[in-house]
Write a protein that holds these residues in place. Structure first.
Motif, PDB file in Angstrom:
ATOM      1  N   TYR A 128      43.927  59.289  50.802  1.00  0.00           N
ATOM      2  CA  TYR A 128      44.292  58.028  49.417  1.00  0.00           C
ATOM      3  C   TYR A 128      45.096  57.665  49.403  1.00  0.00           C
ATOM      4  N   LEU A 129      46.174  58.119  48.856  1.00  0.00           N
ATOM      5  CA  LEU A 129      47.291  56.785  49.562  1.00  0.00           C
ATOM      6  C   LEU A 129      47.758  56.424  50.899  1.00  0.00           C
ATOM      7  N   GLN A 130      47.446  56.947  51.406  1.00  0.00           N
ATOM      8  CA  GLN A 130      47.773  56.628  53.072  1.00  0.00           C
ATOM      9  C   GLN A 130      46.950  55.755  53.683  1.00  0.00           C
ATOM     10  N   PHE A 131      45.380  55.648  53.384  1.00  0.00           N
ATOM     11  CA  PHE A 131      44.403  54.510  53.381  1.00  0.00           C
ATOM     12  C   PHE A 131      43.644  53.852  52.766  1.00  0.00           C
ATOM     13  N   ALA A 132      43.656  54.241  51.561  1.00  0.00           N
ATOM     14  CA  ALA A 132      42.842  52.551  50.534  1.00  0.00           C
ATOM     15  C   ALA A 132      44.023  51.399  50.790  1.00  0.00           C
ATOM     16  N   SER A 133      43.224  50.342  50.987  1.00  0.00           N
ATOM     17  CA  SER A 133      43.821  49.274  51.090  1.00  0.00           C
ATOM     18  C   SER A 133      44.522  48.689  50.083  1.00  0.00           C
ATOM     19  N   LYS A 134      44.304  49.482  48.081  1.00  0.00           N
ATOM     20  CA  LYS A 134      45.450  48.921  47.355  1.00  0.00           C
ATOM     21  C   LYS A 134      44.790  50.831  46.634  1.00  0.00           C
ATOM     22  N   ALA A 135      45.985  50.836  46.909  1.00  0.00           N
ATOM     23  CA  ALA A 135      45.921  52.351  46.087  1.00  0.00           C
ATOM     24  C   ALA A 135      46.402  52.604  44.187  1.00  0.00           C
ATOM     25  N   ASP A 136      45.560  53.194  43.439  1.00  0.00           N
ATOM     26  CA  ASP A 136      45.723  53.479  42.386  1.00  0.00           C
ATOM     27  C   ASP A 136      46.607  54.663  42.101  1.00  0.00           C
ATOM     28  N   PRO A 137      47.903  54.301  41.565  1.00  0.00           N
ATOM     29  CA  PRO A 137      49.007  55.342  41.343  1.00  0.00           C
ATOM     30  C   PRO A 137      48.303  56.734  40.424  1.00  0.00           C
ATOM     31  N   ASN A 138      47.282  56.499  39.236  1.00  0.00           N
ATOM     32  CA  ASN A 138      47.201  57.120  38.961  1.00  0.00           C
ATOM     33  C   ASN A 138      46.183  57.953  38.850  1.00  0.00           C
ATOM     34  N   VAL A 139      44.975  57.551  39.809  1.00  0.00           N
ATOM     35  CA  VAL A 139      44.038  58.310  40.530  1.00  0.00           C
ATOM     36  C   VAL A 139      44.794  58.979  41.151  1.00  0.00           C
ATOM     37  N   ALA A 140      45.809  58.929  42.440  1.00  0.00           N
ATOM     38  CA  ALA A 140      46.213  59.269  43.199  1.00  0.00           C
ATOM     39  C   ALA A 140      46.738  60.723  42.407  1.00  0.00           C
ATOM     40  N   PHE A 163      53.370  64.764  44.662  1.00  0.00           N
ATOM     41  CA  PHE A 163      52.772  65.124  43.470  1.00  0.00           C
ATOM     42  C   PHE A 163      53.876  64.098  42.402  1.00  0.00           C
ATOM     43  N   LEU A 164      55.193  64.400  42.670  1.00  0.00           N
ATOM     44  CA  LEU A 164      56.573  64.110  42.407  1.00  0.00           C
ATOM     45  C   LEU A 164      56.821  62.629  42.648  1.00  0.00           C
ATOM     46  N   ASP A 165      56.159  62.167  43.602  1.00  0.00           N
ATOM     47  CA  ASP A 165      56.338  60.609  43.582  1.00  0.00           C
ATOM     48  C   ASP A 165      55.344  59.814  43.445  1.00  0.00           C
ATOM     49  N   SER A 166      53.738  60.538  42.809  1.00  0.00           N
ATOM     50  CA  SER A 166      53.175  59.443  42.159  1.00  0.00           C
ATOM     51  C   SER A 166      52.973  59.780  40.966  1.00  0.00           C
ATOM     52  N   SER A 167      53.958  60.743  40.535  1.00  0.00           N
ATOM     53  CA  SER A 167      54.250  60.786  39.157  1.00  0.00           C
ATOM     54  C   SER A 167      55.239  59.429  38.672  1.00  0.00           C
ATOM     55  N   MET A 168      55.991  59.607  39.809  1.00  0.00           N
ATOM     56  CA  MET A 168      57.195  58.550  39.288  1.00  0.00           C
ATOM     57  C   MET A 168      56.499  57.131  39.128  1.00  0.00           C
ATOM     58  N   LYS A 169      55.868  56.645  40.793  1.00  0.00           N
ATOM     59  CA  LYS A 169      55.274  55.406  40.827  1.00  0.00           C
ATOM     60  C   LYS A 169      53.984  55.206  39.213  1.00  0.00           C
ATOM     61  N   ASP A 184      56.773  67.198  35.180  1.00  0.00           N
ATOM     62  CA  ASP A 184      56.334  67.234  36.512  1.00  0.00           C
ATOM     63  C   ASP A 184      57.697  67.646  37.119  1.00  0.00           C
ATOM     64  N   TYR A 185      58.464  67.253  37.679  1.00  0.00           N
ATOM     65  CA  TYR A 185      60.169  67.211  38.483  1.00  0.00           C
ATOM     66  C   TYR A 185      59.931  68.770  38.066  1.00  0.00           C
ATOM     67  N   LEU A 186      60.574  69.327  36.715  1.00  0.00           N
ATOM     68  CA  LEU A 186      61.100  70.699  36.445  1.00  0.00           C
ATOM     69  C   LEU A 186      60.274  71.417  37.222  1.00  0.00           C
ATOM     70  N   ASN A 187      58.406  71.042  37.682  1.00  0.00           N
ATOM     71  CA  ASN A 187      57.394  72.388  37.787  1.00  0.00           C
ATOM     72  C   ASN A 187      57.568  72.076  39.150  1.00  0.00           C
ATOM     73  N   ALA A 217      65.765  64.338  44.755  1.00  0.00           N
ATOM     74  CA  ALA A 217      66.268  62.954  44.845  1.00  0.00           C
ATOM     75  C   ALA A 217      66.247  61.558  44.749  1.00  0.00           C
ATOM     76  N   LEU A 218      64.038  62.436  44.567  1.00  0.00           N
ATOM     77  CA  LEU A 218      63.288  61.437  43.338  1.00  0.00           C
ATOM     78  C   LEU A 218      63.533  60.729  42.103  1.00  0.00           C
ATOM     79  N   PHE A 219      64.044  62.424  41.293  1.00  0.00           N
ATOM     80  CA  PHE A 219      64.796  62.563  40.173  1.00  0.00           C
ATOM     81  C   PHE A 219      65.235  61.173  39.796  1.00  0.00           C
ATOM     82  N   ILE A 220      67.092  61.931  40.595  1.00  0.00           N
ATOM     83  CA  ILE A 220      67.950  60.915  40.283  1.00  0.00           C
ATOM     84  C   ILE A 220      67.844  59.646  40.870  1.00  0.00           C
TER      85      ILE A 220
END
Length: 440
Positions: A128-140, A163-169, A184-187, A217-220
Motif C-alpha cells: 500500500y505504501l509503495q503503490f498507493a497514489s496517495k498513501a495515508d499514513p494512518n491506514v498503513a 511499522f516505526l516509520d509509519s508511526s513516525m509519519k 512503538d519504538y521501544l516495542n 536512527a528513526l527515533f533519534i
C-alpha cells in the motif's frame, strides 16, 4: 407415477451437478496451470485472465495463486504508472490481499507453510505504501500495528522498520501520537533484539541488526529523543498514573534508556513505582532523586537497597559505583572508596572505580610531615590508574589523561634519597589511604 418421475428428476439433477463440479474443477486446474506457467516465464499479460478466473471460481485451489497474483498486478502497476488503469490494478492488488486474509484459515487447514493473516496484512501495508497514489499514513500504521502486536519478534525485519516509520509519519501530522510513537519504538526495538537472539542463521541476524540500527536512527531523528521532550510528555501524566505500575515502569525504562535520569519525571516515576513494588530499578531512581535534593544519606540508603534487590552483578556494580560518586561529591572519601571497592568486587573488569579511587587519593594526599613522603601518594594514584587501563581498555583515554597530570607530582629521587629511600623500595602511604606502593 408422480413419485417415480420426481425420483428420476432428482437423479438426473444430481448427475448434472456432479458433472458440473467436475467440469469446474477441470477448468480451474487448466487455468491455474496456464497462469502459473506464464508467471514463471515472466509473461504476465497472458497470465492475467486465467489467473483472475482461478481467483473467482476456485480461491482455495492453490496457495501460489495469490503469490502469482501479486507478481502479475505489480507488473501492471509498474507498467501503467500515470495511466488511467493504474488505480484499477492497485485496487485489485489490495483485493487479492483481502481475499488471501479471508481464506487464510481454510488454506492453512489444507496446505503447509501458509503464513498468518497478520503477516499478510503487514505485506499489504508495505505494498500500500509503495503503490498507493496517495498513501495515508494512518491506514498503513493501523495495519502494521495490528500485525506486529500479534507477530512481535516473529515479524519480518522489514515490517518492523515500516511499522516505526509509519508511526513516525503519523506523529509528524498528529502531535498527540508522540507518546505512542515512543512506545512503538521501544516495542519494535525489543522485538528486533528478540529476533536477533533467536536467529540461527547469521544472515537473518544481520538483517535484524540492520533494521535495529535503522530503528535507532528513526527515533533519534524524530525529535522525541531529548530529555526535555520526554519530561514534557511524561511529567503531567505521572501523578494521574501513580498507581499504574506498568505505566510507571514504561516511563522509567524509556528515560533510563535515553540517559534522562536527571529529569523530575524519572524521579517521580521511580518513587511511585518503588512504593508499589520495590525493585532495584525503582530504588536507584529514588537514590538519584535523593541526591538531586541534596540528601546524601538517603541516596546511599536507596543505592544499598538497589544492590540488595538486584540479581545482575554488573548492575550491582553500577549502583555501588553511583553510591561512591555520591559520597565523593561531599568529600566522604573513605566511604566513597568502600563503595568503589564494592563495585570492583561485583565486576572485576570495571575501570571507573579505580579512577574514582585515584581521584579520591589525589584530593587528600597529605599524611606525613615530610612533603616528599606525601608526594609518594601519587605513586599509589598512578597504580590505580594503571590498573584501570589494564582491566578496562574502554577507560584508557581518561586514565592516560590523569596519568600525565599526576605523574608531575611524584617526588624526585634526591628528595627521597635524603630520607633513606631509593627506586624499587616499597613504601606504605599512611593516613586513611593505608596502601603500599613501589618507588620509581
Amino acid at each position: 407415477m408422480k413419485i417415480k418421475t420426481l425420483v428420476a428428476v432428482l437423479f438426473l439433477s444430481t448427475g448434472a451437478t456432479s458433472a458440473l463440479a467436475q467440469s469446474t474443477d477441470s477448468i480451474c486446474n487448466v487455468n491455474s496451470s496456464i497462469s502459473h506457467e506464464a508467471v514463471k516465464a515472466g509473461n504476465y499479460k497472458d497470465a492475467y485472465l486465467p489467473w483472475k478466473a482461478v481467483m473467482k471460481d476456485c480461491p482455495l485451489l492453490r496457495y501460489y495463486t495469490y503469490s502469482d497474483g501479486f507478481d502479475i498486478l505489480k507488473y501492471f502497476l509498474t507498467t501503467t504508472k500515470g495511466k488511467p488503469e493504474y488505480d484499477k490494478y492497485f485496487e485489485e492488488l489490495m483485493g487479492v490481499y483481502d481475499q488471501l486474509i479471508k481464506y487464510t484459515p481454510d488454506l492453512q487447514a489444507n496446505i503447509r507453510g501458509v503464513r498468518s493473516a497478520e503477516k499478510t496484512l503487514a505485506l499489504k501495508a508495505i505494498d500500500y505504501l509503495q503503490f498507493a497514489s496517495k498513501a495515508d499514513p494512518n491506514v498503513a500504521y493501523e495495519w502494521l500495528s495490528k500485525s506486529v502486536n500479534v507477530e512481535k519478534s516473529e515479524s519480518l525485519a522489514a515490517v518492523l522498520f515500516y511499522f516505526l516509520d509509519s508511526s513516525m509519519k503519523k506523529f509528524q501530522v498528529d502531535a498527540v501520537h508522540k507518546e505512542q510513537f515512543i512506545q512503538d519504538y521501544l516495542n519494535a526495538s525489543q522485538w528486533a533484539d528478540d529476533a536477533i537472539a533467536a536467529a540461527t542463521k547469521e544472515s537473518i541476524k544481520k538483517d535484524y541488526q540492520l533494521v535495529k540500527d535503522n530503528l535507532v536512527a528513526l527515533f533519534i531523528n524524530s525529535g522525541t529523543a531529548s530529555c526535555e521532550s520526554l519530561q514534557e510528555i511524561y511529567a503531567p501524566k505521572i501523578e494521574a498514573n501513580k498507581t499504574d505500575l506498568a505505566y510507571l515502569k514504561k516511563v522509567i525504562d524509556i528515560m533510563k534508556m535515553m540517559k534522562c535520569t536527571e529529569q523530575e519525571a524519572y524521579f517521580k516515576a521511580s518513587f511511585y513505582s518503588y512504593k508499589i513494588e520495590p525493585t532495584a530499578e525503582a530504588a536507584a531512581g529514588c537514590a538519584y532523586m535523593s541526591f538531586k535534593k541534596g540528601d546524601t544519606d538517603d541516596a546511599v540508603k536507596f543505592f544499598d537497597q538497589a544492590i540488595q534487590l538486584e540479581q545482575d552483578n554488573n548492575k550491582k556494580a553500577d549502583y555501588a559505583y553511583a553510591a561512591a560518586a555520591v559520597l565523593a561529591s561531599v568529600k566522604r572519601l573513605s566511604q566513597a572508596r568502600t563503595y568503589a571497592q564494592k563495585a570492583i568486587s561485583y565486576r572485576d573488569n570495571y575501570g571507573a572505580p579505580y579512577i574514582l579511587i585515584a581521584n579520591l587519593y589525589a584530593t587528600s594526599p597529605n599524611w606525613s610531615d615530610e612533603p616528599a613522603l606525601n608526594k609518594c601518594t601519587y605513586f599509589v594514584i598512578l597504580d590505580k590508574l594503571a590498573r584501570a587501563k589494564a582491566v578496562d581498555p574502554s577507560c584508557a583515554d581518561d586514565a592516560d589523561r590523569l596519568i600525565s597530570t599526576y605523574r608531575r607530582h611524584v617526588p624526585a629521587a634526591n628528595e627521597l634519597f635524603m630520607l633513606g629511600y631509593k627506586q624499587g623500595d616499597r613504601i606504605t602511604v599512611g593516613g586513611w589511604i593505608g596502601e603500599s606502593t613501589t618507588i620509581r
